[in-house]
Design a protein around this motif. Sequence first.
Motif, PDB file in Angstrom:
ATOM      1  N   PHE A  11      36.727  -8.277 -13.806  1.00 61.73           N
ATOM      2  CA  PHE A  11      37.543  -7.073 -13.077  1.00 61.73           C
ATOM      3  C   PHE A  11      38.817  -7.437 -13.055  1.00 61.73           C
ATOM      4  O   PHE A  11      39.778  -6.401 -13.470  1.00 61.73           O
ATOM      5  CB  PHE A  11      36.984  -7.179 -11.483  1.00 61.73           C
ATOM      6  CG  PHE A  11      37.628  -6.264 -10.668  1.00 61.73           C
ATOM      7  CD1 PHE A  11      37.287  -4.788 -10.589  1.00 61.73           C
ATOM      8  CD2 PHE A  11      38.786  -6.473  -9.753  1.00 61.73           C
ATOM      9  CE1 PHE A  11      37.696  -3.918  -9.764  1.00 61.73           C
ATOM     10  CE2 PHE A  11      39.548  -5.685  -9.069  1.00 61.73           C
ATOM     11  CZ  PHE A  11      39.084  -4.191  -8.948  1.00 61.73           C
ATOM     12  N   PHE A  12      39.532  -8.381 -12.871  1.00 61.02           N
ATOM     13  CA  PHE A  12      40.846  -8.662 -12.831  1.00 61.02           C
ATOM     14  C   PHE A  12      41.583  -8.829 -14.204  1.00 61.02           C
ATOM     15  O   PHE A  12      42.737  -8.266 -14.413  1.00 61.02           O
ATOM     16  CB  PHE A  12      41.373 -10.171 -12.259  1.00 61.02           C
ATOM     17  CG  PHE A  12      41.163 -10.138 -10.680  1.00 61.02           C
ATOM     18  CD1 PHE A  12      42.646  -9.550 -10.171  1.00 61.02           C
ATOM     19  CD2 PHE A  12      40.198 -10.119  -9.857  1.00 61.02           C
ATOM     20  CE1 PHE A  12      42.626  -9.402  -8.714  1.00 61.02           C
ATOM     21  CE2 PHE A  12      40.404 -10.252  -8.663  1.00 61.02           C
ATOM     22  CZ  PHE A  12      41.420  -9.664  -7.833  1.00 61.02           C
ATOM     23  N   PHE A  13      40.761  -9.232 -15.330  1.00 64.24           N
ATOM     24  CA  PHE A  13      41.428  -9.291 -16.547  1.00 64.24           C
ATOM     25  C   PHE A  13      41.460  -7.606 -17.039  1.00 64.24           C
ATOM     26  O   PHE A  13      42.578  -7.370 -17.551  1.00 64.24           O
ATOM     27  CB  PHE A  13      40.062 -10.075 -17.524  1.00 64.24           C
ATOM     28  CG  PHE A  13      40.804  -9.902 -18.833  1.00 64.24           C
ATOM     29  CD1 PHE A  13      42.074 -10.821 -19.062  1.00 64.24           C
ATOM     30  CD2 PHE A  13      40.080  -9.383 -19.896  1.00 64.24           C
ATOM     31  CE1 PHE A  13      42.573 -10.750 -20.675  1.00 64.24           C
ATOM     32  CE2 PHE A  13      40.494  -9.485 -21.245  1.00 64.24           C
ATOM     33  CZ  PHE A  13      41.767 -10.187 -21.601  1.00 64.24           C
ATOM     34  N   ILE A  14      40.446  -6.990 -16.929  1.00 61.45           N
ATOM     35  CA  ILE A  14      40.528  -5.591 -17.328  1.00 61.45           C
ATOM     36  C   ILE A  14      41.476  -4.641 -16.671  1.00 61.45           C
ATOM     37  O   ILE A  14      42.258  -4.220 -17.136  1.00 61.45           O
ATOM     38  CB  ILE A  14      39.155  -4.890 -17.136  1.00 61.45           C
ATOM     39  CG1 ILE A  14      38.147  -5.313 -18.112  1.00 61.45           C
ATOM     40  CG2 ILE A  14      39.344  -3.380 -17.432  1.00 61.45           C
ATOM     41  CD1 ILE A  14      36.679  -5.057 -18.024  1.00 61.45           C
ATOM     42  N   LEU A  15      41.543  -5.052 -15.175  1.00 61.33           N
ATOM     43  CA  LEU A  15      42.778  -4.512 -14.451  1.00 61.33           C
ATOM     44  C   LEU A  15      43.865  -4.586 -14.933  1.00 61.33           C
ATOM     45  O   LEU A  15      45.014  -3.935 -14.982  1.00 61.33           O
ATOM     46  CB  LEU A  15      42.405  -4.674 -12.861  1.00 61.33           C
ATOM     47  CG  LEU A  15      43.421  -4.253 -11.937  1.00 61.33           C
ATOM     48  CD1 LEU A  15      42.763  -2.704 -11.971  1.00 61.33           C
ATOM     49  CD2 LEU A  15      43.250  -4.744 -10.449  1.00 61.33           C
ATOM     50  N   THR A  16      44.210  -5.907 -15.075  1.00 59.12           N
ATOM     51  CA  THR A  16      45.718  -6.664 -15.411  1.00 59.12           C
ATOM     52  C   THR A  16      45.744  -5.779 -16.892  1.00 59.12           C
ATOM     53  O   THR A  16      46.955  -5.329 -17.098  1.00 59.12           O
ATOM     54  CB  THR A  16      45.771  -7.883 -15.649  1.00 59.12           C
ATOM     55  OG1 THR A  16      45.114  -8.317 -14.193  1.00 59.12           O
ATOM     56  CG2 THR A  16      46.902  -8.407 -15.665  1.00 59.12           C
TER      57      THR A  16
END
Lengths: 183, 282
Positions: free
Chosen positions: B129-134
């Motif tokens: 989630f955080f990787f894709i969001l960033t």
Amino acid sequence: MKTLSYFLILAFSGGEHAGGGSPLDVNPGLILWTVVTFIFLLLILKKLAWKPILKSLNDRENLIKESLEKAEVARKEAEKLIAENKLNMQKSEEEAQKIIEQSRELAEKLKMQILEDSKKTANKMLEDAKAEIERKNAEAFNKLKEQVADIAITAAEKILKENLDKAKQINIVDKYLNEINKN
Amino acid sequence: MYTGQELIGADTLKQVAETAKKTDTSWIMHDVLDANEIDLTPFGIIHLPHLNLFGFDISITKHVVFMWIAMLILIFVLKKVAKSYKSSLIPKGVTNLTETLILFVRDEIAKPTIGKGYENFLPYLLTVFFFILTCNFLGLIPYGSTATGNISVTATLATLSFLVIQIGGIWKNGFFGYFKGLLPHGIPAWLIPIMFVVELLGLFTKPFALAIRLFANMTAGHIVILALIGLIFILHTYVVVPISIAFALFIFLLEILVALIQAYIFTMLSSLFIGMAVHQEH
């Protein structure tokens, strides 16, 4: 059909001419780097971030839960205490009322008694005084009687001692009568 | 008849080619595609090194660099967040924002879709989630590039999701139990071979859809914005400027939404598939 295929060819040839590839090209180097980057990120974040953060969040949730439960218990206890206090206060008020009532009754009784007593005492004193007066009267009367008798006897004696002339007798009688009057 | 049509086609082709030359839009693709350099015009161009491993080209490309930037941002920020809990359990600032997202992934995505045993998959889901969001957001800043707008990256992420789903299912139900559980209950015996193939294909279509969805969403928005801006240069007029800018701004705002939604969808669907693989009875 042919026209459409020309457009398609143009679109793809244009793309190839421009950027050296279409957006659907797969680059094995990039795949490798993505795998490496992602797995590295996953491992490092798992150790550095997710474990401590999730633990802290769980801790905090437990803390909040416990605090809420404790507060609930405390609230119930406080409510119980308040109810008890209220009951106690009511009881004590009733008691106080009772005590006041009792003492009022007692005071009334006492007042009545004192009043009665004092009335009795006063009556008694009055009676005593009356009796005393009566007694004194009687005493005085007796004394008078004695004195009168004494006087009469003394007068009789004196009369007897004097010569029995009439004038003298009258004189004597008058004299003694005067004496009596003086007395 | 046939030759006539061909002639018309050739004519059209020529005409279109000429127009295309005049209004060259290759810069749109140049911006969206991966490259071996980071274009910082007017400050210059950073050329990235070419690398080779066993004959494979493993050069560091623009998207690799932006994945690394995302990685560094995440490590830096999340480490700070993890540390901030040591001083106080009350969230503040960045911690508050990050915590909202973490709790969202935990309580709205992982817990309801996976259920019991969700804790084991939480690090993976959070990282995804955080990787894709960033990565999505890095594409929205100036000079930025969307690594998640590259099919290689999304396909790899989807493959990793696929592996997590299968390993999760096998780990929970056993190797044979897992594949037996793929078949629906109560089907006739003669259907079993067909259904098995269908279900097996189904396993692969899920991550394929994940990869295409993320890639297409991230690429499409950028192309639309660039095309709207490009109208100004193609039409050679200032009249179109307000319209172009207004629409581009609107699409940009939409892209912010899409960046969030796609990160959510990818994580949500991964989580859902994990839940389906782990608890097959449903």
